[in-house]
Design an enzyme around this catalytic site. Structure first.
Site, short mmCIF file in Angstrom:
data_model
loop_
_atom_site.label_atom_id
_atom_site.label_comp_id
_atom_site.label_asym_id
_atom_site.label_seq_id
_atom_site.Cartn_x
_atom_site.Cartn_y
_atom_site.Cartn_z
N GLN A 217 0.81 -1.21 0.00
CA GLN A 217 0.00 0.00 0.00
C GLN A 217 0.85 1.27 0.00
O GLN A 217 0.47 2.28 -0.59
CB GLN A 217 -0.93 -0.02 1.23
CG GLN A 217 -2.14 0.88 1.12
CD GLN A 217 -3.29 0.26 0.35
OE1 GLN A 217 -3.61 -0.90 0.55
NE2 GLN A 217 -3.91 1.02 -0.53
N LYS B 299 -2.70 -0.82 6.64
CA LYS B 299 -3.70 -1.85 6.34
C LYS B 299 -4.17 -2.47 7.65
O LYS B 299 -3.45 -2.44 8.65
CB LYS B 299 -3.06 -2.96 5.49
CG LYS B 299 -4.05 -3.78 4.71
CD LYS B 299 -4.40 -3.12 3.40
CE LYS B 299 -5.47 -3.87 2.65
NZ LYS B 299 -5.58 -3.37 1.26
N ASP C 87 -11.83 -3.78 2.02
CA ASP C 87 -10.99 -4.72 1.28
C ASP C 87 -11.84 -6.00 1.23
O ASP C 87 -13.07 -5.93 1.40
CB ASP C 87 -9.64 -4.92 2.01
CG ASP C 87 -8.58 -5.59 1.12
OD1 ASP C 87 -7.96 -4.89 0.32
OD2 ASP C 87 -8.39 -6.83 1.20
N1 GLU Z 1 -8.24 -2.08 -0.06
C1 GLU Z 1 -8.02 -1.27 -1.21
C2 GLU Z 1 -6.60 -1.46 -1.70
O1 GLU Z 1 -6.08 -2.55 -1.62
C3 GLU Z 1 -8.46 0.16 -1.01
C4 GLU Z 1 -7.84 0.90 0.12
C5 GLU Z 1 -8.44 2.29 0.36
O2 GLU Z 1 -9.31 2.72 -0.38
O3 GLU Z 1 -7.98 2.92 1.32
O4 GLU Z 1 -5.98 -0.57 -2.21
#
Ligand code: GLU
Length: 449
Positions: A114, A129, A169
């Site tokens: 991320q 996360k 997610d």
């Molecule tokens: N879970 C999503 C990702 O893997 C979105 C995360 C978000 O929008 O903060 O990027």
């Protein structure tokens, strides 16, 4: 496996030792470090002040008990996580996953990915996360609500508009975000809409957020295909998964003129040579929350369901893995290559194993890694934060236009970097280096913190 630069090998060794047994986290770090050899050779400054070591160590890791009461009055215990990985570019930002496979190593791999994904968007968001080993499957709406409330009772003290902004997610969608936002609002007595993204429109959610990850993946792949004067038009496409990412990747690919021939869920996959009927998939998955096997039963002629097996055995020209990590193995990659795959775009996070990525690279397949191709979701989350901050609400068209611009920008920056480092068309290298350089620059200017 690729070689790691000798300056970086000791850093990987420390990561392996300090995070023993966390295989997915090791995999994610190794892949980035493999790319960074080229950077430290060209700019030794990035290897100074333990900058890379610092990036590999989360700023904060929170693990907590989540007690809740099921519909039978039994007390259930789950484990909750939030890994606040890097805040050099902005508040920690990243989703929450509810799935029985969630553990600290999984959350760390996702948080690490991320950081670079968020940096690639060019928007002011750090990386984090979270999640829980809670299994939402088969749980009633009330059980889901009580679980989300208990999760937020602990999490609320660690998050905030300027601190850490979670989203959804796997296993966490609009319903769960609503329950978590409700509890956050009650506990803090603040209508702090930008503490979470992926909210319903009435609470300050953004139009196109639901579609954004899948749409963004299709935009990225379309742009990548255009570098070889190709497009989705008339192409056979296979998409794994039938969650939020897969459904909207299919929707946009269809708009681009593709023919979707197969999709899946965790039990098996369906093949429909007449082209997958997306409305029926949405009905089964989004409305009835049922299994994809029902598709073949309802559709009859032309469609068939295979229990288990590998969806990657279905011949296609474009493959979009949109289910989960390590779902596409080296063997699967070889089957795809043999059947003439032209492009692969990762809608999920790290769905291809290192062996698969290697096979695609060797075969010259256009390959879009998840941290670039699926960044449209988090980018639109950042647009949701923007709308919340300005107490505004954009139209669908305006939001999608921004999303398309952002995806084209990510694509072009990755392509340019790959060229600059003597590996044109290598989007893995391009994404890792582009993301790293942005975070590294921000960290350097902040001093050793
Ligand atoms: N879970 C999503 C990702 O893997 C979105 C995360 C978000 O929008 O903060 O990027």
């Amino acid at each position: 496996m690729n070689q790691i630069d000798e300056k970086l090998q000791p850093i990987l060794n420390v990561v392996l030792q300090r995070n023993a047994g966390e295989a997915e986290f090791h995999q994610a770090v190794r892949e980035v470090l493999e790319s960074l050899g080229h950077v430290v050779a060209k700019h030794p400054g990035y290897a100074e002040d333990a900058l890379i070591e610092r990036i590999c160590e989360p700023e904060r890791q929170i693990i907590f008990r989540v007690p809740w009461i099921d519909d039978n009055g039994q007390v259930q215990i789950n484990r909750g996580f939030r890994v606040q990985f890097n805040s050099a570019l902005g508040p920690y930002k990243g989703g929450i996953r509810f799935h029985p496979s969630v553990n600290l190593g999984i959350v760390k791999f996702l948080g690490f990915e991320q950081i670079f994904k968020n940096a690639l968007t060019g928007l002011p968001i750090g990386g984090g996360k979270g999640g829980s080993d809670f299994d939402p499957r088969g749980r009633s709406d009330r059980e889901i609500m009580r679980f989300c409330q208990s999760f937020m009772i602990e999490l609320h003290r660690h998050v905030g508009e300027y601190t850490d902004v979670p989203a959804g997610d796997i296993g966490v969608g609009g319903r769960e975000i609503g329950y978590m936002f409700g509890m956050y609002k009650r506990l803090t007595n603040r209508y702090e809409a930008a503490v979470l993204t992926g909210k319903a429109l009435v609470h300050g959610g953004s139009r196109a957020r639901t579609e954004a990850t899948g749409y963004g993946t299709a935009y990225f792949v379309q742009r990548m295909l255009s570098t070889r004067s190709e497009s989705f038009e008339g192409r056979r496409v296979v998409v794994s998964g039938t969650g939020n990412v897969a459904i909207y990747a299919m929707e946009k690919a269809l708009e681009f003129g593709a023919k979707i021939v197969a999709c899946s869920d965790s039990n098996g996959y369906v093949v429909d040579e007449n082209g997958i009927d997306l409305d029926l998939v949405k009905q089964i998955k989004e409305v009835r929350r049922a299994r994809i096997s029902e598709y073949a039963q309802l559709k009859g002629k032309g469609a068939h369901y295979i229990d288990g097996g590998s969806i990657w055995d279905v011949p296609c020209e474009v493959a979009l893995p949109c289910a989960t990590q390590n779902e596409l193995s080296g063997r699967d990659a070889k089957a795809l290559i043999k059947n003439g795959v032209v492009a692969v775009g990762e809608g999920a996070n790290m769905p291809s194993t290192p062996e698969a990525v290697q096979a695609f690279r060797e075969a010259g397949t256009l390959f879009a890694p998840g941290k670039a191709a699926n960044a449209g979701g988090v980018a639109t989350s950042a647009l949701e934060m923007q709308q919340n901050a300005s107490r505004d609400s954009w139209t669908f068209e305006r939001t999608e236009e921004r999303l398309a611009e952002i995806m084209d920008g990510i694509h072009d920056r990755c392509a340019r970097t790959a060229e600059e480092y003597g590996a044109p068309g290598d989007y893995v290298l391009g994404a890792n280096i582009t993301g790293f350089v942005r975070v590294a620059e921000a960290m350097r200017a902040l001093g050793v913190v």
